[in-house]
Write an enzyme that holds these catalytic residues in place. Structure first.
Site, PDB file in Angstrom:
ATOM      1  N   HIS A  21      45.595  36.569  26.436  1.00  0.00           N
ATOM      2  CA  HIS A  21      44.536  37.409  26.563  1.00  0.00           C
ATOM      3  C   HIS A  21      43.536  36.974  25.315  1.00  0.00           C
ATOM      4  CE1 HIS A  21      47.416  40.543  28.466  1.00  0.00           C
ATOM      5  NE2 HIS A  21      46.549  40.164  29.311  1.00  0.00           N
ATOM      6  N   LYS A  53      51.601  53.668  36.070  1.00  0.00           N
ATOM      7  CA  LYS A  53      52.621  52.881  35.460  1.00  0.00           C
ATOM      8  C   LYS A  53      53.039  53.597  34.040  1.00  0.00           C
ATOM      9  CE  LYS A  53      50.794  48.054  36.825  1.00  0.00           C
ATOM     10  NZ  LYS A  53      50.297  46.867  36.120  1.00  0.00           N
ATOM     11  N   ARG A 104      45.786  32.030  35.720  1.00  0.00           N
ATOM     12  CA  ARG A 104      46.783  31.303  35.089  1.00  0.00           C
ATOM     13  C   ARG A 104      47.490  30.167  36.352  1.00  0.00           C
ATOM     14  NH1 ARG A 104      50.177  36.367  33.255  1.00  0.00           N
ATOM     15  NH2 ARG A 104      48.827  37.104  35.200  1.00  0.00           N
ATOM     16  N   SER A 122      52.347  39.563  30.011  1.00  0.00           N
ATOM     17  CA  SER A 122      52.800  40.754  29.314  1.00  0.00           C
ATOM     18  C   SER A 122      54.168  40.971  29.645  1.00  0.00           C
ATOM     19  CB  SER A 122      51.862  41.945  29.436  1.00  0.00           C
ATOM     20  OG  SER A 122      50.721  41.369  29.093  1.00  0.00           O
TER      21      SER A 122
HETATM   22  P1  ADP Z   1      46.084  43.441  34.836  1.00  0.00           P
HETATM   23  O1  ADP Z   1      47.083  44.472  35.060  1.00  0.00           O
HETATM   24  O2  ADP Z   1      44.625  44.112  35.093  1.00  0.00           O
HETATM   25  O3  ADP Z   1      46.312  42.273  35.578  1.00  0.00           O
HETATM   26  P2  ADP Z   1      46.668  42.212  32.517  1.00  0.00           P
HETATM   27  O4  ADP Z   1      46.828  42.633  30.949  1.00  0.00           O
HETATM   28  O5  ADP Z   1      47.914  41.725  33.088  1.00  0.00           O
HETATM   29  O6  ADP Z   1      46.127  43.390  33.357  1.00  0.00           O
HETATM   30  O7  ADP Z   1      45.710  40.747  32.539  1.00  0.00           O
HETATM   31  C1  ADP Z   1      44.318  41.096  32.210  1.00  0.00           C
HETATM   32  C2  ADP Z   1      43.850  39.660  32.846  1.00  0.00           C
HETATM   33  O8  ADP Z   1      44.239  38.979  31.978  1.00  0.00           O
HETATM   34  C3  ADP Z   1      43.949  39.120  34.055  1.00  0.00           C
HETATM   35  O9  ADP Z   1      42.608  38.375  34.640  1.00  0.00           O
HETATM   36  C4  ADP Z   1      45.036  38.158  33.862  1.00  0.00           C
HETATM   37  O10 ADP Z   1      45.118  37.285  35.005  1.00  0.00           O
HETATM   38  C5  ADP Z   1      44.715  37.615  32.464  1.00  0.00           C
HETATM   39  N1  ADP Z   1      45.802  37.008  31.917  1.00  0.00           N
HETATM   40  C6  ADP Z   1      46.896  37.677  31.601  1.00  0.00           C
HETATM   41  N2  ADP Z   1      47.797  36.652  30.950  1.00  0.00           N
HETATM   42  C7  ADP Z   1      46.955  35.483  30.808  1.00  0.00           C
HETATM   43  C8  ADP Z   1      46.980  34.463  30.341  1.00  0.00           C
HETATM   44  N3  ADP Z   1      48.204  34.153  29.559  1.00  0.00           N
HETATM   45  N4  ADP Z   1      46.072  33.361  30.144  1.00  0.00           N
HETATM   46  C9  ADP Z   1      45.047  33.742  30.704  1.00  0.00           C
HETATM   47  N5  ADP Z   1      44.717  35.048  31.459  1.00  0.00           N
HETATM   48  C10 ADP Z   1      45.897  35.625  31.321  1.00  0.00           C
END
Ligand code: ADP
Length: 168
Positions: A21, A45, A94, A132
Site C-alpha cells: 500500500h 466486515k 497485483r 493484508s
Molecule cells: P479493498 O478492500 O478496497 O481491496 P485493500 O486495503 O485490500 O482494500 O486494498 C486497497 C488497494 O490497494 C486495492 O486496489 C488493492 O489491489 C491494492 N493493494 C493491496 N495490496 C497491494 C500490494 N501489495 N501492492 C499493490 N497494491 C496493493
C-alpha cells in the site's frame, strides 16, 4: 488562470496498511499534486484495526509525504471522491486475480460517475504477493511481520496479539 490542482483518491480497507500500500501511495504522490487516502469504514466486515487505528497508522507512515492526506469514509467511493474535489481513483493491481474485480468496480464507478476515472498502478514486484489478509494470518500465528508492513504496524500487531492472549 491558476492551474488546476490534480487530486486523486486512493481508497481501501488498509487492515492493516502494508508495504505494498505504502509503495502505491508514494508513487501516486509523485504523479498528483494531492493524494487523499480514503479509509473505508466497513460495517459489514469486522476489521482487526478500528477505522481510527487504521487512519492513525496511515497518518504516521505517510507523515514525511507532504501532499498525502488521510481521511475515513463510508458509502459510495465515487461520492467520497467528489466530496474531496478529486477526479481520479487510484487502485493497485497485483495479479490477474485482482484484475476481474478491479475492472468490474472501475466500470461500475464509471457508470455512476462518468467524470471520475480509475487509474491502476501495477505493484512493485517485491510486493506482488502481499495482502493484508496474509499479513493478518501470519501475525495470528505469532510470526514477526516486519518484512511485510511498516515497523509501527508490526509493533501494533504484536501488541494486539499479546493483549488478546493475556485475556484468554
Ligand atoms: P479493498 O478492500 O478496497 O481491496 P485493500 O486495503 O485490500 O482494500 O486494498 C486497497 C488497494 O490497494 C486495492 O486496489 C488493492 O489491489 C491494492 N493493494 C493491496 N495490496 C497491494 C500490494 N501489495 N501492492 C499493490 N497494491 C496493493
Amino acid at each position: 488562470m491558476t492551474p488546476k490542482i490534480r487530486k486523486a483518491v486512493y481508497p481501501g480497507t488498509f487492515d492493516p496498511c502494508t508495504k505494498g500500500h505504502l509503495d502505491i501511495i508514494k508513487r501516486a504522490a509523485q504523479q498528483f499534486d494531492e493524494v487523499i487516502v480514503g479509509v473505508l469504514r466497513n460495517s459489514a466486515k469486522t476489521p482487526l484495526f478500528s477505522t481510527e487505528e487504521r487512519v492513525n497508522i496511515l497518518k504516521e507512515v505517510t507523515k514525511e509525504i507532504p501532499n498525502v492526506e488521510i481521511r475515513s469514509f463510508e458509502g459510495l467511493t465515487v461520492s467520497f471522491v467528489r466530496a474531496c474535489g478529486a477526479g481520479v481513483i487510484i487502485r493497485g493491481l497485483r495479479a490477474v486475480t485482482d484484475f476481474e474485480y478491479e475492472l468490474q468496480m472501475a466500470q461500475t464507478n464509471r457508470i455512476l460517475a462518468p467524470d471520475i476515472d480509475t487509474l491502476f498502478l501495477t505493484t512493485s514486484l517485491e510486493y506482488a504477493y502481499l495482502s493484508s489478509t496474509t499479513v493478518r494470518e501470519i501475525a495470528e500465528f505469532g510470526h514477526n511481520v516486519e518484512q511485510f508492513v511498516p515497523p509501527v504496524v508490526a509493533d501494533l500487531m504484536s501488541r494486539k496479539r499479546s493483549s488478546r492472549n493475556e485475556f484468554q
